[in-house]
Design an enzyme around this catalytic site. Structure first.
Site, mmCIF file in Angstrom:
data_model
loop_
_atom_site.group_PDB
_atom_site.id
_atom_site.type_symbol
_atom_site.label_atom_id
_atom_site.label_comp_id
_atom_site.label_asym_id
_atom_site.label_seq_id
_atom_site.Cartn_x
_atom_site.Cartn_y
_atom_site.Cartn_z
ATOM 1 N N GLY A 12 3.404 120.206 44.398
ATOM 2 C CA GLY A 12 3.707 118.770 44.319
ATOM 3 C C GLY A 12 2.892 118.084 43.231
ATOM 4 O O GLY A 12 1.957 118.671 42.682
ATOM 5 N N ARG A 99 -6.382 109.286 58.793
ATOM 6 C CA ARG A 99 -7.167 108.195 58.185
ATOM 7 C C ARG A 99 -7.718 107.203 59.209
ATOM 8 O O ARG A 99 -8.781 106.628 59.013
ATOM 9 C CB ARG A 99 -6.285 107.404 57.212
ATOM 10 C CG ARG A 99 -5.954 108.150 55.948
ATOM 11 C CD ARG A 99 -5.051 107.335 55.047
ATOM 12 N NE ARG A 99 -4.580 108.135 53.916
ATOM 13 C CZ ARG A 99 -3.496 107.846 53.223
ATOM 14 N NH1 ARG A 99 -2.775 106.772 53.532
ATOM 15 N NH2 ARG A 99 -3.119 108.605 52.219
ATOM 16 N N CYS A 130 -3.329 105.524 48.112
ATOM 17 C CA CYS A 130 -3.628 105.328 46.685
ATOM 18 C C CYS A 130 -3.938 103.860 46.375
ATOM 19 O O CYS A 130 -4.890 103.547 45.659
ATOM 20 C CB CYS A 130 -2.475 105.814 45.828
ATOM 21 S SG CYS A 130 -0.856 105.472 46.494
ATOM 22 N N SER A 160 5.934 107.192 41.208
ATOM 23 C CA SER A 160 5.354 108.507 41.541
ATOM 24 C C SER A 160 4.645 108.468 42.892
ATOM 25 O O SER A 160 4.410 109.500 43.507
ATOM 26 C CB SER A 160 4.357 108.956 40.462
ATOM 27 O OG SER A 160 3.380 107.952 40.264
ATOM 28 N N ARG A 236 7.305 97.991 44.896
ATOM 29 C CA ARG A 236 7.618 99.130 44.032
ATOM 30 C C ARG A 236 8.180 98.601 42.719
ATOM 31 O O ARG A 236 9.074 97.750 42.719
ATOM 32 C CB ARG A 236 8.651 100.043 44.713
ATOM 33 C CG ARG A 236 8.877 101.327 43.962
ATOM 34 C CD ARG A 236 7.722 102.281 44.112
ATOM 35 N NE ARG A 236 7.646 102.829 45.472
ATOM 36 C CZ ARG A 236 6.585 103.450 45.941
ATOM 37 N NH1 ARG A 236 5.494 103.582 45.185
ATOM 38 N NH2 ARG A 236 6.576 103.940 47.169
ATOM 39 N N HIS A 243 -0.650 102.528 39.427
ATOM 40 C CA HIS A 243 -0.490 101.369 40.309
ATOM 41 C C HIS A 243 -1.295 100.192 39.744
ATOM 42 O O HIS A 243 -2.426 100.363 39.280
ATOM 43 C CB HIS A 243 -1.022 101.679 41.706
ATOM 44 C CG HIS A 243 -0.148 102.577 42.540
ATOM 45 N ND1 HIS A 243 1.108 103.002 42.165
ATOM 46 C CD2 HIS A 243 -0.373 103.112 43.773
ATOM 47 C CE1 HIS A 243 1.626 103.767 43.106
ATOM 48 N NE2 HIS A 243 0.763 103.865 44.099
HETATM 49 C C1 2RA Z 1 3.337 104.972 47.711
HETATM 50 N N1 2RA Z 1 1.080 104.662 48.538
HETATM 51 O O1 2RA Z 1 2.931 104.493 46.648
HETATM 52 C C2 2RA Z 1 2.368 105.236 48.846
HETATM 53 C C3 2RA Z 1 2.237 106.708 49.129
HETATM 54 N N2 2RA Z 1 1.733 107.430 48.026
HETATM 55 O O2 2RA Z 1 4.518 105.290 47.920
#
Ligand code: 2RA
Length: 340
Positions: A12, A99, A130, A160, A236, A243
């Protein structure tokens, strides 16, 4: 004398980055095992200037191995992490499974490395989400100086973060918008992601927030300080890797923007790029492949007594996942698993 290290989920995006970063940082590896599903068995994966062939996770015996970096979903982690831990192999898990378990340390080395001693409870250490990792790296030095009361964060998360399928969907949709007959309907995401933004990551909760937003709240409290109030909106965006976050911070005490900038310039893991001119700030395409948590647009929030705004960007596959996991392994090795 080095360590026998296993990477679980080696095919991955995050698993591959774990192998890259173990090699880049010259982590003391005596032997490496790259594990994947049976259908991927034998896949050749880069490990520095070498390649390793993946082995079948299902039949792997973790006995005698020191550290296992897990980069698979919660379902697979639920099966194999306890097996590894029971064999005496310390698990550093990138999934969300452990977590929020009070017995499992959730670690960002620049923020709460001392908490790693808790690995002995279950032989498991959790890696944060992340979007949380980069944010707490930015918050920690400011919290130490002026005690944070409240954080309002809006994220701009790359595709991603949703894995290879997320990357493929952005690529295919973008191409499909220009090549007649190659239109691609949303599949990984709920709506079109090409030239669009989607204010929805993970599932919706009863209070109207999403689980991704809940993770940022819960994990910031566990890693940094449970008294900090956090509210998040996770979005997103059509970016492949990296990010970005707009972070508004309210402190107990006044913190001048110039002092905040000086503090951040000296903070571990942070790179400040902050000039009030064209290009004087970081953007996600510039962070890809780097280790740093970049910070820009540091400025007073004059709408409250003690407020600061800032812009935070980091490679979500690295500091957001693989790099943080390898840094945890470094702390674990240096503090807990000393070799001769
Ligand atoms: C995302 N933080 O960005 C979540 C999982 N990696 O989709």
């Amino acid at each position: 004398m080095g360590y026998r290290v296993v990477v679980v989920g080696a095919t991955g995006n995050v698993g591959r980055e774990m192998l890259n970063i173990l090699a880049e940082r010259e982590f003391p590896v005596d032997e490496i095992a790259a594990l994947a599903s049976r259908k991927s068995m034998g896949t050749e994966i880069s490990f520095g200037d070498k390649t390793v062939k993946t082995k079948d996770l299902d039949n792997f015996d973790f006995t005698g191995w020191d550290i296992a970096l897990f980069a698979v979903g919660s379902e697979a982690t639920k099966i194999y992490a306890p097996k590894a831990a029971a064999s005496g192999c310390v698990v550093i898990d990138n999934s969300s499974l452990y977590r929020y378990d009070p017995a499992v340390p959730l670690i960002v080395p620049e923020v709460n490395a001392d908490a790693i001693e808790g690995y002995k409870n279950k032989m498991i250490i959790a890696n944060p989400n992340c979007s949380t990792a980069q944010m707490v790296v930015a918050l920690k030095p400011l919290h130490d100086r002026a005690r944070i009361k409240r954080v309002v964060v809006s994220t701009y998360q790359s595709v991603s973060g949703a894995g290879k399928e997320g990357i493929d969907e952005l690529w295919d949709q973008t191409k499909g918008l220009y090549v007649p007959g190659q239109e691609v309907a949303p599949s990984k995401f709920t709506k079109q992601i090409a030239f669009n933004v989607i204010p929805h990551i993970d599932v919706f909760l009863d209070d109207g927030s999403t689980k991704e937003e809940w993770k940022m709240v819960a994990e910031t409290k566990k890693i940094l300080d449970k008294s900090i109030k956090v509210t998040a909106t996770c979005v997103r965006v059509p970016v492949f890797v990296g990010h970005s976050e707009s972070i508004n911070i309210e402190f107990e005490d006044f913190l001048d923007e110039h002092e905040a900038r000086d503090i951040l310039r000296e903070a571990p893991g942070v790179m400040v790029i902050d000039k009030r001119e064209n290009g004087g700030y970081i953007t996600p395409v510039e962070c890809v492949g780097d280790y740093a948590t970049y910070i820009s647009r540091i400025r007073q929030d004059s709408t409250v007594d003690n407020g600061i705004n800032l812009w935070c960007v980091s490679d979500n596959l690295r500091k957001g996942a693989a790099l943080n996991a390898v840094q945890i392994a470094e702390v674990l090795g240096n503090r807990c698993l000393k070799k001769g």
